[in-house]
Design a protein around this motif. Structure first.
Motif, PDB file in Angstrom:
ATOM      1  N   LEU A  24     -22.967   5.792 -34.273  1.00 55.05           N
ATOM      2  CA  LEU A  24     -23.811   6.329 -33.405  1.00 55.05           C
ATOM      3  C   LEU A  24     -22.974   7.242 -32.471  1.00 55.05           C
ATOM      4  O   LEU A  24     -21.782   7.129 -32.383  1.00 55.05           O
ATOM      5  CB  LEU A  24     -24.343   4.905 -32.613  1.00 55.05           C
ATOM      6  CG  LEU A  24     -25.351   5.330 -31.658  1.00 55.05           C
ATOM      7  CD1 LEU A  24     -26.654   5.656 -32.192  1.00 55.05           C
ATOM      8  CD2 LEU A  24     -25.245   3.807 -30.668  1.00 55.05           C
ATOM      9  N   PRO A  61     -21.524   8.080 -29.311  1.00 49.12           N
ATOM     10  CA  PRO A  61     -20.856   7.405 -28.441  1.00 49.12           C
ATOM     11  C   PRO A  61     -20.879   7.632 -26.752  1.00 49.12           C
ATOM     12  O   PRO A  61     -21.337   6.858 -26.019  1.00 49.12           O
ATOM     13  CB  PRO A  61     -19.442   7.194 -28.744  1.00 49.12           C
ATOM     14  CG  PRO A  61     -19.167   8.292 -29.405  1.00 49.12           C
ATOM     15  CD  PRO A  61     -20.297   8.644 -30.095  1.00 49.12           C
ATOM     16  N   SER A  74     -24.382   6.272 -25.401  1.00 50.42           N
ATOM     17  CA  SER A  74     -24.627   5.008 -25.932  1.00 50.42           C
ATOM     18  C   SER A  74     -24.583   3.977 -24.427  1.00 50.42           C
ATOM     19  O   SER A  74     -25.048   2.968 -24.481  1.00 50.42           O
ATOM     20  CB  SER A  74     -23.632   4.472 -26.854  1.00 50.42           C
ATOM     21  OG  SER A  74     -22.097   4.308 -26.449  1.00 50.42           O
ATOM     22  N   PHE A 113     -17.603   3.466 -32.130  1.00 52.73           N
ATOM     23  CA  PHE A 113     -18.525   2.908 -33.216  1.00 52.73           C
ATOM     24  C   PHE A 113     -17.571   3.157 -34.600  1.00 52.73           C
ATOM     25  O   PHE A 113     -17.273   4.335 -34.878  1.00 52.73           O
ATOM     26  CB  PHE A 113     -19.856   3.570 -33.356  1.00 52.73           C
ATOM     27  CG  PHE A 113     -20.624   3.330 -32.095  1.00 52.73           C
ATOM     28  CD1 PHE A 113     -21.265   2.065 -32.017  1.00 52.73           C
ATOM     29  CD2 PHE A 113     -20.711   4.064 -30.845  1.00 52.73           C
ATOM     30  CE1 PHE A 113     -22.128   1.785 -30.937  1.00 52.73           C
ATOM     31  CE2 PHE A 113     -21.274   3.901 -29.732  1.00 52.73           C
ATOM     32  CZ  PHE A 113     -22.155   2.715 -29.924  1.00 52.73           C
ATOM     33  N   VAL A 172     -18.227  -2.292 -32.710  1.00 53.49           N
ATOM     34  CA  VAL A 172     -18.192  -1.598 -31.624  1.00 53.49           C
ATOM     35  C   VAL A 172     -16.976  -2.035 -30.604  1.00 53.49           C
ATOM     36  O   VAL A 172     -16.667  -3.199 -30.407  1.00 53.49           O
ATOM     37  CB  VAL A 172     -19.283  -2.199 -30.752  1.00 53.49           C
ATOM     38  CG1 VAL A 172     -19.574  -1.139 -29.192  1.00 53.49           C
ATOM     39  CG2 VAL A 172     -20.755  -1.669 -31.724  1.00 53.49           C
ATOM     40  N   ALA A 222     -23.368  -0.458 -25.073  1.00 54.23           N
ATOM     41  CA  ALA A 222     -23.089  -0.041 -26.334  1.00 54.23           C
ATOM     42  C   ALA A 222     -23.739  -0.536 -27.734  1.00 54.23           C
ATOM     43  O   ALA A 222     -24.452  -0.114 -28.524  1.00 54.23           O
ATOM     44  CB  ALA A 222     -21.585   0.144 -26.630  1.00 54.23           C
ATOM     45  N   ALA A 256     -27.551  -0.204 -27.639  1.00 50.80           N
ATOM     46  CA  ALA A 256     -27.977   1.137 -28.155  1.00 50.80           C
ATOM     47  C   ALA A 256     -27.774   1.143 -29.584  1.00 50.80           C
ATOM     48  O   ALA A 256     -28.765   1.908 -30.432  1.00 50.80           O
ATOM     49  CB  ALA A 256     -27.069   2.081 -27.718  1.00 50.80           C
ATOM     50  N   LEU A 257     -26.755   0.635 -30.316  1.00 48.78           N
ATOM     51  CA  LEU A 257     -26.599   0.508 -31.579  1.00 48.78           C
ATOM     52  C   LEU A 257     -27.855  -0.152 -32.422  1.00 48.78           C
ATOM     53  O   LEU A 257     -28.314   0.254 -33.371  1.00 48.78           O
ATOM     54  CB  LEU A 257     -25.379   0.066 -32.128  1.00 48.78           C
ATOM     55  CG  LEU A 257     -24.913  -0.274 -33.488  1.00 48.78           C
ATOM     56  CD1 LEU A 257     -24.689   1.056 -34.057  1.00 48.78           C
ATOM     57  CD2 LEU A 257     -23.414  -1.028 -33.757  1.00 48.78           C
ATOM     58  N   SER A 310     -30.933   1.826 -32.470  1.00 50.98           N
ATOM     59  CA  SER A 310     -30.925   2.883 -33.379  1.00 50.98           C
ATOM     60  C   SER A 310     -31.380   2.474 -34.852  1.00 50.98           C
ATOM     61  O   SER A 310     -31.777   3.195 -35.605  1.00 50.98           O
ATOM     62  CB  SER A 310     -29.573   3.499 -33.658  1.00 50.98           C
ATOM     63  OG  SER A 310     -28.419   2.463 -34.150  1.00 50.98           O
TER      64      SER A 310
END
Length: 225
Positions: free
Chosen positions: A71, A73, A76, A124, A185, A216, A219-220, A223
């Motif tokens: 991802l 970063p 994020s 990531f 992460v 973070a 956000a991952l 996605s």
């Protein structure tokens, strides 16, 4: 404000090469110390069942894979979080060059506001499978001690805080690592006060690192749909 020389340890971190070198870290707090602060069915089993019983990855985990690409970063974590954790830093951050951005991407923020210095890295990393990520996560934790688990952070999360002193200047650094399926992460957050030569409190660094890690990870996960 008079110009102050940075300690050698922090000066080294201000170069991209040093940032790349320090990007593999795992790290919750414990007591303060100079080097570390211180969290079968029947008699027959299938091969997969035996692996699970022995604590090893199952065949399903060995082949499962959710993420194919690391991802971005620098986006994020919310801008307001960056402003809070790294006062004075440009919220856009700076992505560090990577030999393979599909497998690993890192963003860095750092700033000196008055005498107060802060640094934040978010990385990531993508592995071939859930099992590979779990193995990497476990290996990294074996190299550390004095930390603790972070409940609810991905599939597994861990945090630790360390205190170092160089030329009478203290630096406290917290690192959090989380596993999310086949991705890792990694967050590193540190700080120093160049006027008092003291470091921020353990709770300040640990809480900040975990906050960034939670954003973070979220956000991952988002996605992946």
């Amino acid at each position: 404000m008079r110009s102050l020389p940075l300690p050698l340890a922090l000066t080294a971190r201000l170069t991209p090469v040093a940032v790349l070198a320090c990007a593999g870290w795992v790290l919750s707090s414990g007591p303060d110390a100079d080097a570390q602060d211180t969290g079968a069915k029947g008699t027959q089993q299938t091969q997969s069942e035996k692996k699970a019983a022995d604590g090893g990855p199952s065949d399903a985990a060995a082949s499962r894979k959710t993420y194919d690409t690391a991802l971005a970063p620098c986006t994020s974590v919310a801008a307001k979080t960056i402003s809070s954790l790294v006062p004075g830093a440009k919220t856009a951050g700076k992505e560090i060059p990577s030999t393979d951005t599909k497998l690993r991407r890192t963003c860095s923020w750092n700033a000196l506001k008055g005498f107060d210095y802060r640094w934040l890295d978010i990385s990531f990393e993508i592995t071939d499978s859930d099992a590979a990520a779990e193995s990497s996560y476990t290996d990294r934790l074996k190299e550390k001690s004095g930390g603790g688990a972070v409940p609810g952070l991905g599939d597994a999360g861990y945090s630790v805080v360390n205190l170092t002193t160089e030329d009478k200047q203290q630096t406290r650094e917290g690192t959090v690592i989380a596993r999310v399926s086949n991705a890792l992460v990694v967050v590193t957050y540190n700080g120093s006060d160049f006027e008092t030569k003291k470091a921020p409190g353990t709770d300040v660094i640990n809480t900040g690192a975990i906050k960034a890690a939670k954003e973070a990870v979220a956000a991952l996960q988002k996605s992946a749909g």
